[in-house]
Design an enzyme around this catalytic site. Structure first.
Site, mmCIF file in Angstrom:
data_model
loop_
_atom_site.group_PDB
_atom_site.id
_atom_site.type_symbol
_atom_site.label_atom_id
_atom_site.label_comp_id
_atom_site.label_asym_id
_atom_site.label_seq_id
_atom_site.Cartn_x
_atom_site.Cartn_y
_atom_site.Cartn_z
ATOM 1 N N ASP A 146 1.460 -7.821 -0.466
ATOM 2 C CA ASP A 146 0.318 -8.015 -1.371
ATOM 3 C C ASP A 146 -0.994 -7.551 -0.734
ATOM 4 O O ASP A 146 -1.105 -7.425 0.492
ATOM 5 C CB ASP A 146 0.164 -9.512 -1.699
ATOM 6 C CG ASP A 146 1.262 -10.002 -2.634
ATOM 7 O OD1 ASP A 146 2.226 -9.242 -2.884
ATOM 8 O OD2 ASP A 146 1.157 -11.160 -3.088
ATOM 9 N N ASP A 147 -1.950 -7.379 -1.614
ATOM 10 C CA ASP A 147 -3.372 -7.206 -1.268
ATOM 11 C C ASP A 147 -3.721 -5.821 -0.727
ATOM 12 O O ASP A 147 -4.895 -5.561 -0.443
ATOM 13 C CB ASP A 147 -3.867 -8.271 -0.260
ATOM 14 C CG ASP A 147 -3.740 -9.690 -0.796
ATOM 15 O OD1 ASP A 147 -3.334 -9.832 -1.974
ATOM 16 O OD2 ASP A 147 -4.028 -10.636 -0.049
ATOM 17 N N HIS A 197 -1.345 -6.406 -8.553
ATOM 18 C CA HIS A 197 -1.755 -7.705 -8.012
ATOM 19 C C HIS A 197 -3.143 -8.066 -8.548
ATOM 20 O O HIS A 197 -3.916 -8.742 -7.874
ATOM 21 C CB HIS A 197 -1.736 -7.650 -6.477
ATOM 22 C CG HIS A 197 -1.812 -8.986 -5.798
ATOM 23 N ND1 HIS A 197 -1.161 -10.112 -6.251
ATOM 24 C CD2 HIS A 197 -2.478 -9.403 -4.674
ATOM 25 C CE1 HIS A 197 -1.395 -11.129 -5.447
ATOM 26 N NE2 HIS A 197 -2.219 -10.725 -4.484
ATOM 27 N N HIS A 201 -8.286 -9.729 -7.554
ATOM 28 C CA HIS A 201 -7.710 -10.936 -6.943
ATOM 29 C C HIS A 201 -8.289 -12.234 -7.485
ATOM 30 O O HIS A 201 -8.427 -13.236 -6.774
ATOM 31 C CB HIS A 201 -7.852 -10.886 -5.413
ATOM 32 C CG HIS A 201 -6.677 -11.515 -4.712
ATOM 33 N ND1 HIS A 201 -6.589 -12.875 -4.496
ATOM 34 C CD2 HIS A 201 -5.554 -10.995 -4.187
ATOM 35 C CE1 HIS A 201 -5.461 -13.133 -3.845
ATOM 36 N NE2 HIS A 201 -4.812 -12.009 -3.654
ATOM 37 N N HIS A 288 1.838 -9.507 3.580
ATOM 38 C CA HIS A 288 0.593 -8.808 3.229
ATOM 39 C C HIS A 288 0.438 -7.603 4.142
ATOM 40 O O HIS A 288 0.503 -7.765 5.366
ATOM 41 C CB HIS A 288 -0.605 -9.749 3.372
ATOM 42 C CG HIS A 288 -0.510 -10.957 2.490
ATOM 43 N ND1 HIS A 288 0.237 -12.059 2.833
ATOM 44 C CD2 HIS A 288 -1.049 -11.216 1.278
ATOM 45 C CE1 HIS A 288 0.145 -12.963 1.858
ATOM 46 N NE2 HIS A 288 -0.633 -12.469 0.900
HETATM 47 ZN ZN ZN Z 1 -2.938 -11.748 -2.854
#
Ligand code: ZN
Length: 338
Positions: A146-147, A197, A201, A288
């Site tokens: 993620d991210d 995602h 955020h 991540h």
């Molecule tokens: Zn995230």
């Protein structure tokens, strides 16, 4: 005169005797000839009957053959050469042997024609079922990042995946797509999956419908611009969702079953331990691609899990291989087989 009469009598007696003999011979000949003709006639009749019978037998055999043939050829025609294992495997091997066992008893001469074929076919099914068995028995795991993207880390992860023939899913941020489109492209090109995602955020459960749509759909548009694929899977930020999110989101949502806690520990060994302690067939692992320690852990975990019999697949492949159909507006944490 008496002598003359005597001679005449003798002559007439002889004549009579000769006549009788001649008549007897002729009648015998007639009997023989007629007898032969009768025998010949009766033979003809007999041979006609037997030929008719034999024709019947042939016809019956042919009928039997034609009746039996489709049974025999039907399972084979679709099986063909390349298709054989495919049709044999799903329809079940149990069906084909049954046909083979019944037909030889129906037509005894046939097996000699057909036996070579079954011997040709047998090696193929043994190849395929073993493959599909292997695939079915293989433990599957989906690594998710993620991210990102964040090239210094994402690229290292992509390298390990590629070196090991492994795949993963990257839930990218829409607002990073413009900055690092090439990293996302190269991930997609090596067979990894790109997921959404959100754009910035935001916790979707704290937003109204319009804002949810913006966070999800605007981000999806940014992804589509880079990889030409839209409506990708969504990982809601923090894994948070509520009724409104479920109603509004038009794609399946993916959470996780194993949290590597890489964001918390930022320690290779503890990330490795978290994953190895909790991973199982059908797991979705959360990581991540922001921290170098995560890349360190992934460099160890990918070959290690392969050694342990795992196949690292994308999220979509994980559900597909497990036979689970994922639906829009629903959240999934793992892919447990039915
Ligand atoms: Zn995230």
């Amino acid at each position: 005169m008496a002598r003359m009469r005597g001679r005449k009598r003798k002559k007439s007696i002889y004549g009579l005797q000769l006549g009788w003999i001649f008549a007897a011979v002729v009648s015998i000949l007639v009997i023989i000839v007629c007898g032969e003709k009768l025998i010949a006639l009766s033979n003809n009749f007999k041979s006609d009957d037997s030929s008719q019978n034999s024709n019947k037998v042939i016809a019956d055999n042919k009928e039997q053959e034609t009746l039996n043939k489709p049974e025999k050829t039907d399972p084979k025609t679709p099986t063909g050469t390349d298709n054989t294992p495919e049709t044999k495997t799903p329809t079940g091997e149990a069906n084909t042997p049954k046909n083979e066992s019944t037909s030889p008893t129906d037509i005894t001469p046939k097996p000699t024609d057909i036996t070579p074929e079954p011997t040709d076919i047998t090696p193929k099914p043994t190849d395929k079922p073993s493959k599909s068995e292997k695939e079915d028995n293989k433990k599957l795991v989906a690594f998710t990042f993620d991210d990102g993207p964040y090239p210094p880390v994402t690229k290292r992860i992509l390298d390990v995946l590629q070196e090991n023939g492994a795949k993963a899913t990257f839930f990218v941020m829409g607002n990073r797509m413009g900055t690092y489109p090439d990293t996302v492209k190269s991930a997609y090109e090596i067979g990894c999956e790109i997921g959404n995602h959100s754009y910035s955020h935001e916790n979707l459960t704290k937003l109204d419908t319009d804002k949810i749509i913006y966070e999800v759909e605007h981000s999806d548009d940014c992804i589509k611009e880079v990889i030409s694929v839209g409506n990708v899977l969504l990982r809601p930020p923090y894994g948070e969702h509520n009724e409104l999110v479920d109603k509004t989101v038009k794609v399946p949502m993916i959470a996780w079953s194993v949290d590597s806690e890489d964001w918390k520990s930022r320690n290779k060994d503890s990330i490795v331990k978290e994953v190895l302690d909790h991973v199982q067939d059908g797991s979705i692992v959360l990581m991540h691609d922001l921290y170098s320690t995560t890349a360190d852990a992934v460099e160890y975990l990918v070959p290690e899990l392969i050694k342990q019999g795992y196949e690292l697949v994308t999220v979509s492949e994980l559900f597909e291989r497990k036979g689970i159909e994922i639906e829009a507006g629903k959240l999934y944490r793992n892919a447990k087989s039915k």
